[in-house]
Structures are given as structure tokens and as C-alpha cells.
Design an enzyme around this catalytic site. Structure first.
Site, PDB file in Angstrom:
ATOM      1  N   HIS A 121      -0.329 109.153 -37.064  1.00 18.03           N
ATOM      2  CA  HIS A 121       0.883 108.734 -36.365  1.00 18.03           C
ATOM      3  C   HIS A 121       1.605 107.598 -37.087  1.00 18.03           C
ATOM      4  O   HIS A 121       0.995 106.685 -37.631  1.00 18.03           O
ATOM      5  CB  HIS A 121       0.546 108.303 -34.940  1.00 18.03           C
ATOM      6  N   ASP A 122       2.927 107.700 -37.092  1.00 19.60           N
ATOM      7  CA  ASP A 122       3.823 106.641 -37.553  1.00 19.60           C
ATOM      8  C   ASP A 122       3.713 106.330 -39.043  1.00 19.60           C
ATOM      9  O   ASP A 122       4.189 105.288 -39.496  1.00 19.60           O
ATOM     10  CB  ASP A 122       3.616 105.343 -36.745  1.00 19.60           C
ATOM     11  N   GLY A 139      -3.131 105.401 -39.224  1.00 15.42           N
ATOM     12  CA  GLY A 139      -1.829 105.162 -38.623  1.00 15.42           C
ATOM     13  C   GLY A 139      -0.994 104.115 -39.339  1.00 15.42           C
ATOM     14  O   GLY A 139      -1.511 103.120 -39.850  1.00 15.42           O
TER      15      GLY A 139
END
Length: 261
Positions: A121-122, A139
Site C-alpha cells: 500500500h501507498d 508500505g
């Protein structure tokens, strides 16, 4: 042009599919998905809500794009996973969409993400990046344009990897890696400027020399990082290449890799 969709695929009628897209058998595509013209999605791939896939991409068999993050803070908020044009996602790659932190995971154009890689994520991955087999990004990792990440490398959350970096296979990356360098050994350390890669990409020998001068000051002057960067700024001729390195190092929150002993 029309869409070539296999009869055994499952594509939500609200998905926005471009011209000339080819969808293989047993593919699953959710409603909130955009796929650009000419992209190929091979058998058993799964494209979840929030996927924004560019033109001319190739999503290979059993890849999963834009699934929910493996983050206990994720509460189901809307977010996306963006993939640029002409990027290749190989077999069993997993790419997770963003969280409330940034709201999006981004992979640029003309990238090659090889089999079994994971992009959490991200993360923000630039253009022309190569991730070799089974590379793993935690992440909110940031990867600059033209970086090459060796097979099986593990990259700690929040780490930054500079542009034109080359990382050894199997590396454990827990510090920032500044631009234009090769990183290897264990613990991971600076192993010189990525001069061959830079020359192949159109840098002149004079430009490579400028970069080497910065890293001689940074790593071979027996100064701490702050003093070395100040010395490079004060004594080396100003150039965009010099300033790219200086700005990256000054912005580092995790600290940069050290010189090998």
C-alpha cells in the site's frame, strides 16, 4: 476496435474497459476499474476495485492488482492503485491499493515487475523501473525512475530508493539509497556509482564524473554525512546532478546506506 473478452471471464458491467483490450479466461474484474486501450489481461488475473491501469500494459496470469492493503489501520476507505502505460506485470505479482495515508499506490510507465513481486500500500514507483523476481516492497516505499531492484530484495517500509539505482539481489534494504549508485553486500552498503547503467542511458562521461565527485566527498572524506554534504555543496561546481544527490540526502529521514568497509 472492440474488446476481446473470453466467455469464462467475469467482468463487472460498470468496469471501464478501453478499446482493443484482451481479457483471458477466468479473469475477474470489479466494477470500479479502469483499463486503458490495448492492455492484455491474461488468465486468472484479478483486478480489484480502485485499479487504474494505463494503455498497452500486460497483466500476466494470476497477478492481483488493487487488492485491499495488508495494513491493520485500513478501514475500507476508498483508494486506488495506478499503473502507467506500457507496464508489464508478470505472474503472481500482488499490488495493493492505498490507505488513508496517501490514498494511492502508483507504478509508473514502462516498468517491468517480474513474477512473485509484491508492491504494498501507498508505494510510489517511478518510470522504467525493473523489479526482479520475488522483490518485496513494504508500505510507502518510494522508488525513483530507472531503478533496478534485484531478485528477492526486501525493502523496509518508508524507505526511499533514488533514481538510476541498482540493488543487489537478495538485499535487505532498511536505509535510503541515494541516486545513481550501486548497493550491495550485507549489511547493504554503497559500492560505487552505477556508471555503466548511466552511460547506457545517455549520460556523458563528464556527467558520470560529476556524480563520482559528489560521492567521493560524501563517502571518502572522513566526514559525517551532514558535513560531507555541506562540503560538496560549497566546493563542487553547481549542477543538477550534484543538487539531486544533495537534496535526496538532506531529505532522508531513515538515513542513507554507508560506504562498504
Amino acid at each position: 476496435m472492440s474488446i476481446q473478452q473470453h466467455q469464462f471471464s467475469c467482468v463487472h458491467p460498470d468496469a471501464r474497459i478501453g478499446d482493443g483490450v484482451v481479457i483471458g479466461p477466468f479473469v475477474t474484474i470489479d466494477a470500479d476499474v479502469e483499463i486503458g486501450d490495448g492492455t492484455i489481461v491474461d488468465s486468472n488475473a484479478v483486478i480489484r476495485n480502485g485499479a487504474r491501469i494505463g494503455r498497452g500494459c500486460h497483466i500476466h496470469s494470476s497477478a492481483v492488482v488493487s487488492d485491499t492493503p495488508q495494513d491493520l489501520k485500513f478501514k475500507g476507505e476508498e483508494s486506488v492503485a495506478i499503473i502507467g502505460d506500457n507496464t508489464v506485470i508478470r505472474e503472481f505479482v500482488t499490488i495493493h491499493r492505498g490507505t488513508a495515508s496517501k490514498g494511492r499506490t502508483v507504478i509508473g510507465s514502462n516498468c517491468l515487475i517480474m513474477a512473485y513481486c509484491h508492491v504494498a500500500h501507498d508505494c510510489e514507483i517511478g518510470n522504467h523501473v525493473i523489479m526482479s523476481n520475488a522483490g518485496q516492497l513494504a508500505g510507502e516505499v518510494i522508488v525513483g525512475d530507472w531503478a533496478v531492484i534485484g531478485g528477492g530484495a526486501l525493502v523496509h517500509q518508508f524507505t526511499r530508493i533514488g533514481t538510476h539505482v541498482m540493488i543487489q539481489g537478495g538485499a535487505l534494504v532498511n536505509k535510503d539509497i541515494p541516486p545513481y549508485v550501486m548497493a550491495g553486500r550485507y549489511p547493504l552498503c554503497y559500492e560505487g556509482v552505477n556508471s555503466i547503467g548511466l552511460l547506457r542511458r545517455g549520460f556523458t562521461r563528464e556527467q558520470v564524473g560529476e556524480i563520482q565527485d559528489v560521492y567521493r566527498t560524501l563517502y571518502l572524506s572522513n566526514l559525517n554525512v551532514t558535513d560531507a554534504i555541506n562540503k560538496a555543496e560549497a566546493e563542487l561546481p553547481q549542477s543538477d546532478l550534484r543538487d539531486t544527490v544533495i537534496e535526496f540526502v538532506r531529505a532522508s529521514k531513515r538515513g542513507i546506506i554507508r560506504h562498504g568497509i
